[in-house]
Write an enzyme that holds these catalytic residues in place. Structure first.
Site, PDB file in Angstrom:
ATOM      1  N   SER A 169      19.540  36.160  28.046  1.00  0.00           N
ATOM      2  CA  SER A 169      20.188  35.330  27.039  1.00  0.00           C
ATOM      3  C   SER A 169      20.232  33.868  27.486  1.00  0.00           C
ATOM      4  CB  SER A 169      21.573  35.910  26.746  1.00  0.00           C
ATOM      5  OG  SER A 169      21.941  35.563  25.458  1.00  0.00           O
ATOM      6  N   LYS A 173      16.956  31.532  28.767  1.00  0.00           N
ATOM      7  CA  LYS A 173      16.491  30.189  28.380  1.00  0.00           C
ATOM      8  C   LYS A 173      16.160  29.411  29.665  1.00  0.00           C
ATOM      9  CE  LYS A 173      20.267  30.291  24.891  1.00  0.00           C
ATOM     10  NZ  LYS A 173      19.861  31.089  23.790  1.00  0.00           N
ATOM     11  N   HIS A 315      22.111  43.188  21.729  1.00  0.00           N
ATOM     12  CA  HIS A 315      21.964  42.170  22.761  1.00  0.00           C
ATOM     13  C   HIS A 315      22.414  42.693  24.130  1.00  0.00           C
ATOM     14  CE1 HIS A 315      21.611  37.956  23.789  1.00  0.00           C
ATOM     15  NE2 HIS A 315      22.820  37.940  24.315  1.00  0.00           N
TER      16      HIS A 315
HETATM   17  C1  GCU Z   1      25.671  33.184  22.521  1.00  0.00           C
HETATM   18  C2  GCU Z   1      24.668  32.101  22.181  1.00  0.00           C
HETATM   19  C3  GCU Z   1      23.250  32.486  22.564  1.00  0.00           C
HETATM   20  C4  GCU Z   1      23.206  33.002  23.968  1.00  0.00           C
HETATM   21  C5  GCU Z   1      24.218  34.100  24.147  1.00  0.00           C
HETATM   22  C6  GCU Z   1      24.299  34.684  25.550  1.00  0.00           C
HETATM   23  O1  GCU Z   1      25.507  34.264  21.675  1.00  0.00           O
HETATM   24  O2  GCU Z   1      24.781  31.855  20.813  1.00  0.00           O
HETATM   25  O3  GCU Z   1      22.387  31.375  22.425  1.00  0.00           O
HETATM   26  O4  GCU Z   1      21.904  33.415  24.269  1.00  0.00           O
HETATM   27  O5  GCU Z   1      25.496  33.602  23.847  1.00  0.00           O
HETATM   28  O6  GCU Z   1      24.072  33.967  26.512  1.00  0.00           O
HETATM   29  O7  GCU Z   1      24.658  35.872  25.660  1.00  0.00           O
END
Ligand code: GCU
Length: 333
Positions: A169, A173, A315
């Site tokens: 997540s 990135k 997720h």
């Molecule tokens: C939030 C955010 C995402 C990110 C996520 C995470 O949901 O909106 O961009 O990837 O957190 O890090 O679990």
């Protein structure tokens, strides 16, 4: 020729400028035992020093087949049972690999008020605003992964030619941005990285938009990225080009079918959109049996330089993801 142009465009428009190399670095054994040790990395810049921890878990015997360098934004890994499938240290070492978990919160706190308190303030005067184009948290985490790699190159227990940088997540990135910039990573794994990760930016209305990520997490990206709030079409790059910057290293994109916020279809399209650059190296086979969406869930697709899977469910970085990472021989073509 395009590589430096694309790296500049991502720095100027998306992730911000990257911190320079430290003027000094020290490594300190911070305890633990042979197969679960801690190392404190201290970096020095013109404005001061900052320290962060790398926790390294190695198989009890034999040289690891490779190392997973996890950009761990949860800071609770390995010997903490609550980490569950997120960072299953014994499963990873049991499969013959090492896990090196970088404490990302120490590199740069994931907080709009204090994110500069780790490495960033070693380079920028604390009392002054950061330049609009300076990288923030995600950039600092990617930079921290490269500093962890500097250390791993000195560790006799690790083969530095077989280090996969992985993040989940927001950590995904950072892993992609680290792998795009630092060619020492032969494998780069994006687990559910979504917006400003593997997902195509031009699908702004699918999943998390640029304006949503910038308003909810104003400390992740530079001010310059906010120009693209509700204006993704104006970006000079898109995220398939970030994946392409990893070539000829292996790019691994993993999505979860019900992870709507990350836009799994946008991640899939970006993966396909990186293949023409892999093809320049003769590595354009994505491993997929079809380019139509969605591919089968739970199956690892593997080409000579690109890997993909779509897990069922929501997720997360889960045991089922690790089963595929550990079972798919990522360090060979
Ligand atoms: C939030 C955010 C995402 C990110 C996520 C995470 O949901 O909106 O961009 O990837 O957190 O890090 O679990």
């Amino acid at each position: 020729q395009r590589r430096p142009e694309l790296l500049n465009a991502f720095q100027e428009n998306v992730y911000g400028t990257t911190l320079p190399a430290p003027t000094g670095t020290t490594y300190r054994d911070a305890g633990g035992n042979g197969s679960a040790k801690k190392v404190t990395i201290t970096v020095t810049g013109p404005q001061g020093s900052a320290s962060f921890t790398l926790r390294i878990f190695t198989p009890s015997s034999g040289k690891p087949k490779g190392t997973f360098l996890l950009i761990d934004h949860r800071g609770s890994v390995g010997d903490d049972p609550s980490s569950g499938g997120y960072a299953p240290a014994s499963k990873i070492t049991g499969a013959g690999y090492a896990l090196a978990a970088l404490n990302a919160e120490e590199v740069a706190p994931d907080d709009a008020g204090s994110y500069r308190d780790g490495v960033i303030n070693a380079f920028y005067p604390a009392g002054q605003d950061l330049p609009a184009d300076a990288g923030r948290t995600i950039s600092a985490w990617a930079w921290g992964a490269s500093r962890a790699m500097d250390y791993l190159q000195t560790d006799p227990d690790i083969d530095p030619s077989k280090v996969a940088v992985i993040g989940h997540s927001r950590g995904g990135k950072a892993a992609l941005w680290a792998g795009a910039q630092d060619p020492r990573f032969p494998v780069v794994i994006s687990n559910n990285s979504g917006s400003t990760g593997a997902k195509l930016a031009r699908r702004d209305s699918a999943g998390e938009s640029i304006s949503a990520i910038n308003s909810q997490f104003p400390h992740w990206f530079p001010e310059t990225y906010k120009r693209y709030d509700s204006n993704a079409d104006a970006l000079p790059v898109d995220q398939n080009e970030l994946l392409a910057l990893i070539a000829p290293g292996r790019v691994v994109v993993a999505s979860a079918a019900d992870d709507g916020n990350a836009d799994p279809q946008g991640e899939f399209l970006s993966y396909l959109g990186a293949a023409p650059v892999y093809e320049l190296y003769g590595l354009g086979d994505t491993g997929l049996s079809s380019t139509s969406w969605p591919p089968a869930t739970g199956e690892g697709f593997r080409g000579p330089g690109m890997s993909y899977h779509l897990r069922s469910g929501g997720h997360g970085l889960e045991d089922a993801d690790w089963d595929i990472y550990l079972g798919s021989d990522l360090f060979t073509r």
